[in-house]
Design a protein around this motif. Structure first.
Motif, short mmCIF file in Angstrom:
data_model
loop_
_atom_site.label_atom_id
_atom_site.label_comp_id
_atom_site.label_asym_id
_atom_site.label_seq_id
_atom_site.Cartn_x
_atom_site.Cartn_y
_atom_site.Cartn_z
N PHE A 1 0.84 -1.21 0.00
CA PHE A 1 0.00 0.00 0.00
C PHE A 1 0.87 1.25 0.00
CE2 PHE A 1 -3.70 -2.55 0.68
CZ PHE A 1 -4.75 -1.76 0.27
N TYR A 2 1.92 1.21 0.80
CA TYR A 2 2.84 2.35 0.83
C TYR A 2 3.47 2.56 -0.55
CZ TYR A 2 7.43 4.44 1.02
OH TYR A 2 8.54 5.18 0.70
N SER B 1 1.43 4.06 -3.19
CA SER B 1 1.02 5.45 -2.96
C SER B 1 2.15 6.44 -3.29
CB SER B 1 0.60 5.64 -1.49
OG SER B 1 1.76 5.78 -0.68
N THR B 2 3.33 5.93 -3.58
CA THR B 2 4.47 6.81 -3.87
C THR B 2 4.52 7.14 -5.36
OG1 THR B 2 5.97 5.00 -4.37
CG2 THR B 2 5.85 5.68 -2.06
N PRO B 3 5.30 8.15 -5.74
CA PRO B 3 5.49 8.42 -7.17
C PRO B 3 6.02 7.20 -7.93
CG PRO B 3 6.23 10.30 -5.91
CD PRO B 3 5.89 9.22 -4.91
N ILE B 4 6.75 6.32 -7.25
CA ILE B 4 7.21 5.09 -7.93
C ILE B 4 6.02 4.20 -8.26
CG2 ILE B 4 8.52 2.95 -7.61
CD1 ILE B 4 10.57 4.54 -6.06
N LEU C 1 3.02 5.21 -8.74
CA LEU C 1 2.31 5.90 -9.82
C LEU C 1 2.99 5.59 -11.16
CD1 LEU C 1 -0.02 7.90 -10.30
CD2 LEU C 1 1.65 9.74 -10.15
N ALA C 2 4.32 5.61 -11.15
CA ALA C 2 5.06 5.30 -12.37
C ALA C 2 4.79 3.86 -12.81
CB ALA C 2 6.56 5.53 -12.15
N ARG D 1 2.07 2.15 -12.40
CA ARG D 1 0.75 2.11 -13.03
C ARG D 1 0.77 2.80 -14.38
NH1 ARG D 1 -2.42 4.93 -8.59
NH2 ARG D 1 -4.21 4.62 -9.95
N ALA D 2 1.63 3.81 -14.52
CA ALA D 2 1.75 4.49 -15.81
C ALA D 2 2.37 3.55 -16.85
CB ALA D 2 2.58 5.75 -15.66
N ALA E 1 4.71 6.97 -20.71
CA ALA E 1 5.41 6.95 -19.42
C ALA E 1 6.87 7.33 -19.65
CB ALA E 1 5.30 5.56 -18.78
N MET F 1 7.33 10.89 -20.06
CA MET F 1 7.13 11.60 -18.79
C MET F 1 8.37 11.44 -17.89
SD MET F 1 4.25 13.10 -18.50
CE MET F 1 3.74 13.49 -20.15
N GLY F 2 9.37 10.74 -18.40
CA GLY F 2 10.61 10.61 -17.64
C GLY F 2 10.71 9.32 -16.85
N VAL F 3 9.73 8.43 -17.01
CA VAL F 3 9.76 7.16 -16.28
C VAL F 3 10.74 6.21 -16.97
CG1 VAL F 3 8.41 5.15 -15.59
CG2 VAL F 3 7.37 7.43 -15.51
N ASN F 4 11.59 5.58 -16.19
CA ASN F 4 12.50 4.58 -16.73
C ASN F 4 11.77 3.24 -16.74
OD1 ASN F 4 14.50 2.75 -17.30
ND2 ASN F 4 16.06 3.84 -16.12
#
Ligand SMILES: Nc1ncnc2c1ncn2[C@@H]1O[C@H](COP(=O)(O)OP(=O)(O)OP(=O)(O)O)[C@@H](O)[C@H]1O
Ligand SMILES: [Mg+2]
Lengths: 259, 282
Positions: free
Chosen positions: B137-138, B141-144, B146-147, B149-150, B158, B161-164
């Protein structure tokens, strides 16, 4: 004359035997509002893809702040100050509006920031920033919704907001006004004026000529993958080649529609 | 707590951890049909470390988890060269290879399995499961998260948007392998033995179904999915054979009514809206 933020040098691109871009050169001045126009299939979106690194050019160079982008991976470019939107909306269908917008913050530096449980905190700087921009765009009411269910015009705006969240110096917008009604288009123009006033350079692909004329002072026109005009917006309206290739037919089409 | 209840809860805890292992890759857009292989690695690593090498329970569990992570990390590179259904097949083949190696290895007891000397009880399993749930869950919930899921939704965007993407996918396989390995180590210590027959193709299929039927859009999915499929058959006191039938029927029903899983973003939004009418938090 200050150094251009973006410089295209003889960019060429072909898919198989089809030449889509040929010898395209122009500069985008830092701080300018620059339109890229031309008929369907002229190669505008392809040029955006080359600039943002979706694929490399077959010929020529793309320079950001004088730095050759060849070999710079696409994912690094947003962090160098360049963000874009997509003609055919490319939001993340399973993310909420605010999550989509917060994805625009991903390229900001800081590993610790990426470990912050933003989704569990009732309040965070990241979320507040995203909500603030959504608010200013009149999108507040949609913040928690999943984007897949939203109307086209709304999703189009969210794309612009997401790109802005990256705090770019150069914002590439591919037909941001498509699908917006005249009130929304006017609001978008005002908003982009504001963005521009904050120093962000705009490179905008758009078919809506009144929108282009009221927003941009500089225009590059493309036709069949070639640059046919590059200069002040006013000049494009009197240029023979431009009238022939694009604006003329555009007006004729408008006239026949009206008839 | 009766012995029966304790047993059911322990299995639930193990299944929940296992499901989260599969969920982490699924959340980032990859289907892992090799779950049994990763769980077997954790279980057999635990058996070797504890029985053969004399490690303590806690250090064994930690090392078995790391073994799952390491194998997940290594296997990610060849697997990520494949796409779609070929990736599913590649993960499936990986699990078969693991089982094949164990079956043919004397050190690992072959078809006889291995007997553990140390045991853990239900509370240890449940506390670990609670920790895993909290961790996922933690993470989500972080930008990681989110990445991740992107990457699941649209890899090219993605990337812009800068996601590796590659790093996210490899990390998802490694952390997923860690959780599956952890569940295997707990299984070994709880049941007191490991036998290779348990880690069969059905296990891989079931755990993937827990995740897909629970839903991959939120961290609730695997919890609900694993709980549902562990507890319902127990509650109804149905045997293995009926379990397959019920699974089959449920899957078909799910595909028709809830193709995105039981727990979706929409569903959570609606529940939140109903419980807290004034709350406009995203
Ligand atoms: N990946 C691709 N493979 C093959 N051909 C492509 C590809 N991408 C674009 N094209 C072709 O390149 C040409 C230019 O397309 P592009 O999308 O860049 O035009 P555009 O100027 O953006 O047009 P519009 O105004 O309709 O958006 C078209 O003929 C298109 O079919
Ligand atoms: Mg286009």
């Amino acid at each position: 004359m200050p150094e251009p933020i973006l410089r295209l040098e003889a960019v060429g691109k072909h898919f198989g035997g089809v030449v889509v871009l040929e010898d395209v050169s122009f500069d985008v001045r830092a701080g300018s509002r620059h339109a890229l126009i031309g008929p369907n299939g002229a190669g505008k979106t392809t040029l955006f893809n080359v600039i943002s690194g979706v694929f490399p050019p077959d010929e020529g160079r793309v320079l950001l702040d004088g730095l050759d982008l060849a070999g710079v991976p696409s994912r690094r470019r947003i962090g160098m100050g360049m963000a874009r939107s997509f003609q055919n909306i490319r939001l993340m269908p399973h993310l909420s509006v605010v999550e989509n917008v917060m994805l625009g913050q991903h390229a900001r530096p800081g590993l610790l920031r990426k470990l912050k449980p933003v989704g569990l905190l009732p309040k965070s700087r990241e979320r507040d920033e995203a909500l603030e921009v959504l608010d200013r765009f009149g999108l507040d009411a949609y913040r928690g919704q999943v984007v897949a269910n939203l109307p086209y015009g709304i999703r189009k705006k969210i794309e612009v907001v997401r790109a802005l969240m990256a705090e770019p110096r150069l914002l590439l917008l591919d037909e941001p006004a498509a699908g917006l009604n005249s009130t929304e288009t006017a609001a978008l123009r005002d908003f982009l004026m504001e963005v521009s006033a904050r120093g962000v350079t705009l490179l905008v692909v758009e078919h809506d000529m009144p929108f282009v004329n009221s927003l941009c002072e500089h225009v590059t026109v493309m036709n069949f993958g070639r640059r046919i005009y590059d200069g002040p917006a006013a000049g494009a309206r009197e240029d023979e080649a431009v009238l022939d290739a694009y604006l003329g037919t555009h007006h004729k089409k408008g006239a026949s529609d009206a008839a | 707590m009766s012995g029966y209840m304790a047993g059911v809860l322990a299995i639930l805890g193990i299944n929940v951890i296992f499901a989260y292992g599969i969920y982490l890759t699924a959340a980032a857009g990859q289907l892992n049909l090799g779950g049994a292989g990763f769980q077997a690695i954790g279980a057999y690593a635990a058996a070797i470390l504890s029985v053969e090498l004399g490690f303590g329970i806690v250090s064994t569990i930690v090392l078995a988890t790391l073994a799952g992570a390491l194998i997940g990390f290594l296997i990610a590179f060849p697997i990520l060269r494949t796409r779609g259904v070929y990736m599913v097949l590649a993960t499936f083949a990986f699990a078969e290879v693991v089982v094949g190696i164990i079956l043919n290895s004397d050190t690992l007891g072959g078809a006889m399995g291995m007997i553990m000397f140390d045991y853990i009880e239900t509370p240890a399993v449940l506390w670990t499961a609670a920790g895993v749930v909290a961790f996922v869950f933690y993470l989500m919930s972080t930008p990681i998260g989110l990445a991740m899921r992107a990457v699941h939704d649209d890899e090219p965007v993605a990337d812009l948007m800068g996601v590796n993407n590659r790093a996210i996918q490899v990390a998802a396989f490694a952390s997923g392998g860690a959780l599956a390995g952890l569940s295997g180590a707990l299984y070994a210590f709880y049941f007191g033995f490991v036998e290779v027959q348990y880690f069969n193709a059905f296990l891989s299929i079931f755990v993937l179904l827990y995740v897909l039927i629970g839903g991959t859009q939120t961290a609730w999915g695997p919890l609900i999915g694993a709980a549902f499929f562990t507890l319902i058959p127990e509650a109804l006191r149905i045997g293995e054979d009926w379990r397959f039938l019920i699974f089959g029927v449920l899957i078909v029903l799910m595909m028709i009514v809830r193709p995105e899983g039981i727990v979706t973003r929409d569903a959570i939004d609606r529940i939140v809206a109903r419980l807290m009418p004034g709350d406009r938090r995203a």
